[in-house]
Scaffold this motif. Structure first.
Motif, mmCIF file in Angstrom:
data_model
loop_
_atom_site.group_PDB
_atom_site.id
_atom_site.type_symbol
_atom_site.label_atom_id
_atom_site.label_comp_id
_atom_site.label_asym_id
_atom_site.label_seq_id
_atom_site.Cartn_x
_atom_site.Cartn_y
_atom_site.Cartn_z
ATOM 1 N N ARG A 2 0.832 -1.203 0.000
ATOM 2 C CA ARG A 2 0.000 0.000 0.000
ATOM 3 C C ARG A 2 0.867 1.254 0.000
ATOM 4 O O ARG A 2 1.868 1.339 0.706
ATOM 5 N N THR A 3 0.458 2.254 -0.798
ATOM 6 C CA THR A 3 1.122 3.548 -0.787
ATOM 7 C C THR A 3 0.322 4.528 0.063
ATOM 8 O O THR A 3 -0.852 4.284 0.368
ATOM 9 N N ALA A 4 0.936 5.647 0.435
ATOM 10 C CA ALA A 4 0.322 6.586 1.371
ATOM 11 C C ALA A 4 -0.968 7.201 0.842
ATOM 12 O O ALA A 4 -1.827 7.615 1.624
ATOM 13 N N ASP A 5 -1.115 7.280 -0.485
ATOM 14 C CA ASP A 5 -2.309 7.922 -1.050
ATOM 15 C C ASP A 5 -3.440 6.935 -1.316
ATOM 16 O O ASP A 5 -4.501 7.310 -1.808
ATOM 17 N N GLN A 6 -3.242 5.671 -0.980
ATOM 18 C CA GLN A 6 -4.284 4.672 -1.171
ATOM 19 C C GLN A 6 -5.103 4.497 0.108
ATOM 20 O O GLN A 6 -4.586 4.693 1.217
ATOM 21 N N GLY A 32 -10.913 7.481 2.945
ATOM 22 C CA GLY A 32 -9.596 7.040 3.380
ATOM 23 C C GLY A 32 -9.533 5.569 3.731
ATOM 24 O O GLY A 32 -8.456 5.057 4.079
#
Length: 236
Positions: A2-6, A32
């Motif tokens: 997972r990336t921070a914007d997902q 979110g």
């Protein structure tokens, strides 16, 4: 990975339970998060005491943190949770309301300042279907009071209606069940000719769901260990 914007992916151990459905509703209103039963970033367990080991095993097998919101756990639960916390991050939260987390801190401070001369009684009311009594939240608040003044929690003398005389420094409980009450807790400090009452009223189960999401957000990327809602509020 997972990336921070997902969105944070939530796996629900008991998706069809009251809290499972409430969390799904909260997720639907929060971009979110998303529900992903098979590839979650966090496992959330609001199930039954006898399912605790299964949920811990699932989190360990998947290598993801777990929020344990189940109450009424048996005497072996502490050891099981502590063992799991050596392998994954575990947030143990008998109540995921952020308000209750703050209330527990206030109770601890009040107990420390007032000392053993003040009696402490905890009254809690829940819906008719709640199985455990006193509630997990009542125990949480009692533990906060005991921590504040260094006393033991005397559960036997704390049952409502027993007529048992309180031991010096004991903390009493009164549990009421009925209707559809989401949760009401009053911590009463009773002194000579005065009393202090610290209270919390849950008006909707969604407050617990939103608190669970705050807990899930806290757990993502957290190192192995055992955490509480106090850690969550401290990180806000």
């Amino acid at each position: 990975m997972r990336t921070a914007d997902q969105p944070i992916r939530i796996s629900l151990f008991a998706p069809n339970g009251r809290m499972g459905k409430a969390i799904a509703m909260a997720v639907a209103d929060d971009p979110g998060f998303e529900i992903d039963q098979n590839h979650g970033d966090v496992l959330v367990d609001f199930s039954a005491p006898d399912a605790l080991q299964d949920s811990l095993d699932r989190a360990i097998s998947a290598g993801i943190p777990i929020l344990v919101g189940t109450t009424g756990l048996d005497e072996n639960a502490d050891e099981r949770i502590a063992e799991a916390a050596k392998q994954v991050a575990v947030l143990r939260a008998p109540n995921t309301s952020l308000g209750i987390a703050v209330l527990a801190q206030l109770v601890e401070t009040a107990a420390q300042l007032l000392g053993p001369e003040w009696d402490i009684e905890i009254a809690e009311t829940h819906h008719r279907m709640k199985a455990d009594a006193p509630s997990g939240t009542a125990w949480l608040l009692a533990q906060a009071a005991a921590c504040g003044r260094g006393t033991d929690i005397d559960a036997e003398a704390g049952r409502a209606g027993t007529g048992l005389k309180r031991k010096p420094g004991a903390i009493g409980f009164a549990s009421l069940r009925g209707g559809t009450v989401a949760g009401e807790h009053d911590v009463m400090f009773l002194g000579e000719k005065e009393r202090i009452v610290l209270s919390h009223r849950a008006e909707n189960r969604l407050i617990f769901a939103r608190g669970a999401l705050a807990g899930a957000r806290f757990l993502v990327g957290r190192p192995v260990g055992l955490y509480s809602m106090r850690d969550v509020t401290g990180a806000l």
